[in-house]
Design an enzyme around this catalytic site. Sequence first.
Site, PDB file in Angstrom:
ATOM      1  CB  CYS A 150       9.391  -6.546   7.446  1.00 47.22           C
ATOM      2  SG  CYS A 150      10.932  -5.923   8.163  1.00 47.22           S
ATOM      3  CB  CYS A 180       3.297   6.486   3.741  1.00 48.81           C
ATOM      4  SG  CYS A 180       3.993   5.158   4.715  1.00 48.81           S
ATOM      5  CB  CYS A 198       9.678  -4.977  15.280  1.00 43.97           C
ATOM      6  SG  CYS A 198      11.193  -4.398  14.483  1.00 43.97           S
ATOM      7  CB  CYS A 258      -7.956  -0.096   3.035  1.00 47.67           C
ATOM      8  SG  CYS A 258      -6.280  -0.531   2.663  1.00 47.67           S
ATOM      9  CB  CYS A 316       5.959  -4.387  13.490  1.00 49.26           C
ATOM     10  SG  CYS A 316       5.756  -4.008  11.729  1.00 49.26           S
ATOM     11  CD  GLU A 354      -2.835  -1.053   2.451  1.00 49.80           C
ATOM     12  OE1 GLU A 354      -3.921  -1.600   2.369  1.00 49.80           O
ATOM     13  OE2 GLU A 354      -2.421  -0.499   3.484  1.00 49.80           O
TER      14      GLU A 354
HETATM   15  N1  SAH Z   1      11.188  -0.888   8.786  1.00 47.71           N
HETATM   16  C1  SAH Z   1      11.333   0.493   9.003  1.00 47.71           C
HETATM   17  C2  SAH Z   1      10.287   1.335   8.313  1.00 47.71           C
HETATM   18  C3  SAH Z   1       8.900   0.787   8.293  1.00 47.71           C
HETATM   19  S1  SAH Z   1       8.201   0.550   9.879  1.00 47.71           S
HETATM   20  C4  SAH Z   1      11.357   0.818  10.479  1.00 47.71           C
HETATM   21  O1  SAH Z   1      11.086  -0.072  11.285  1.00 47.71           O
HETATM   22  O2  SAH Z   1      11.716   1.937  10.822  1.00 47.71           O
HETATM   23  C5  SAH Z   1       7.861   2.217  10.274  1.00 47.71           C
HETATM   24  C6  SAH Z   1       7.393   2.427  11.691  1.00 47.71           C
HETATM   25  O3  SAH Z   1       6.218   1.654  11.927  1.00 47.71           O
HETATM   26  C7  SAH Z   1       8.320   2.013  12.828  1.00 47.71           C
HETATM   27  O4  SAH Z   1       9.056   3.073  13.318  1.00 47.71           O
HETATM   28  C8  SAH Z   1       7.346   1.658  13.942  1.00 47.71           C
HETATM   29  O5  SAH Z   1       7.316   2.682  14.893  1.00 47.71           O
HETATM   30  C9  SAH Z   1       6.024   1.698  13.320  1.00 47.71           C
HETATM   31  N2  SAH Z   1       5.180   0.662  13.850  1.00 47.71           N
HETATM   32  C10 SAH Z   1       5.242  -0.655  13.611  1.00 47.71           C
HETATM   33  N3  SAH Z   1       4.259  -1.270  14.282  1.00 47.71           N
HETATM   34  C11 SAH Z   1       3.553  -0.314  14.951  1.00 47.71           C
HETATM   35  C12 SAH Z   1       2.394  -0.326  15.790  1.00 47.71           C
HETATM   36  N4  SAH Z   1       1.757  -1.468  16.048  1.00 47.71           N
HETATM   37  N5  SAH Z   1       1.955   0.834  16.296  1.00 47.71           N
HETATM   38  C13 SAH Z   1       2.574   2.000  15.997  1.00 47.71           C
HETATM   39  N6  SAH Z   1       3.637   2.086  15.194  1.00 47.71           N
HETATM   40  C14 SAH Z   1       4.130   0.929  14.665  1.00 47.71           C
HETATM   41 FE1  SF4 Z   2      10.155  -4.531   9.812  1.00 48.20          FE
HETATM   42 FE2  SF4 Z   2      10.392  -3.899  12.387  1.00 48.20          FE
HETATM   43 FE3  SF4 Z   2       9.998  -1.953  10.543  1.00 48.20          FE
HETATM   44 FE4  SF4 Z   2       8.029  -3.710  11.155  1.00 48.20          FE
HETATM   45  S1  SF4 Z   2       8.919  -2.143  12.517  1.00 48.20           S
HETATM   46  S2  SF4 Z   2       8.625  -3.034   9.085  1.00 48.20           S
HETATM   47  S3  SF4 Z   2       9.212  -5.611  11.522  1.00 48.20           S
HETATM   48  S4  SF4 Z   2      11.789  -3.314  10.755  1.00 48.20           S
END
Ligand code: SAH
Ligand code: SF4
Length: 381
Positions: A122, A115, A126, A352, A129, A102
Amino acid sequence: MSTDLIASSTTARVNLLGMNRAQLEAFFLELGEKKFRAQQVMKWIHHAGITDIGAMSNLGKALREKLLAVAEVRPPEIVSQYDSSDGTRKWAIRVDGGGLVEAVLIPDGSRATLCVSSQVGCSLDCSFCSTGKQGFQRDLSAAEIIGQVWLAIKSYDAFQSGKGRVVTNVVMMGMGEPLLNFDNVVAAMDIMLDDLGYGISKRRVTLSTSGVVPALDRLAELSEVSLAISLHASNDALRNELVPINRKYPIARLLDSARRYIDAQADTKRVVTVEYTLMAGVNDQPEHARELAALLRDFPCKINLIPFNPFPNSDYRRPSGNAVSRFWQVLVDAGYIVTVRTTRGDDIDAACGQLVGQVVDRTRRSERYRQAASIGEVASG
Ligand code: SAH
Ligand code: SF4
């Protein structure tokens, strides 16, 4: 550009959409053509929005025919588009092989932040996420990355329309870890910045990373975009749990690398955006804020606090407004510039979510986009 690329074009055409200026010049030299052809083609693609090589009238008939045999200009395919009453527009995009990503455009006054995704899924997992939970499917090509910018402008019918800039800011904060798809992300960002591409200021393109330190060090040699780091914790023990790549590249190494990145920039006023997702009872206590304030002392940064957005089967909760305020206050009192993302109503999530729900949780993603918009603001504001 390698001869391999041209040779392989007998089976698959080269997609000129994703080639930066240097790559396109090398491509034309290998074809036995003058390299200024690259400039003409870039203007057709990125300024005029033209994908039909046959319509690129200033190339001459013979060259157009030669190009048609080996090359194409092919943006990814929009599966659906959604418009929110607040002006946000979201696209579900199908990429080669069937994956969905997206892209979202969030207008805000004279600014509009896009964005952009860099991978399908990924691999970094994390704990908070949903993209991480989905696992890794594949890297996007450079054409699929810059194609998200192209599609956004096209959807407003704004190539050379005089309607003003449709995309003023880009944040690499959609799906995926951009530094794990290094070459394609760098090529796509080159095109974002290039005057023959989209001419966006380097301060208004932001790469967000969870901390792939060696790749960040390489990026410093190649790129001038703004940097955001996903910190989310004030000590290594906690960050090891939330952001597993921390076990390989702990906080001190990430901060050092981010500082080197900033120091390598000609523009001395630049700072890193530190992203900190607040999770109730996990990392949102005043002692975490104090520890964070101490950790970032002397580190050139702004802090963006993001209340966690829950998704099905997630292990975390969003903190209360009071907890967020308390956390914010500690950092402000310590002298930091701190922004907080507040959730806005978004009437296009449901549709969506129905569409890409199997791939990505909708609530989680829409929150990320709002957050991404804030990063665009922070990074360029
Ligand atoms: N992979 C890169 C960029 C994509 S993720 C990164 O991790 O920086 C971008 C952002 O998504 C991350 O900084 C994280 O803060 C956010 N993110 C992921 N899961 C989240 C959630 N459940 N609630 C709020 N922010 C989230
Ligand atoms: Fe990947 Fe972590 Fe970014 Fe989610 S927050 S996209 S798992 S690096």
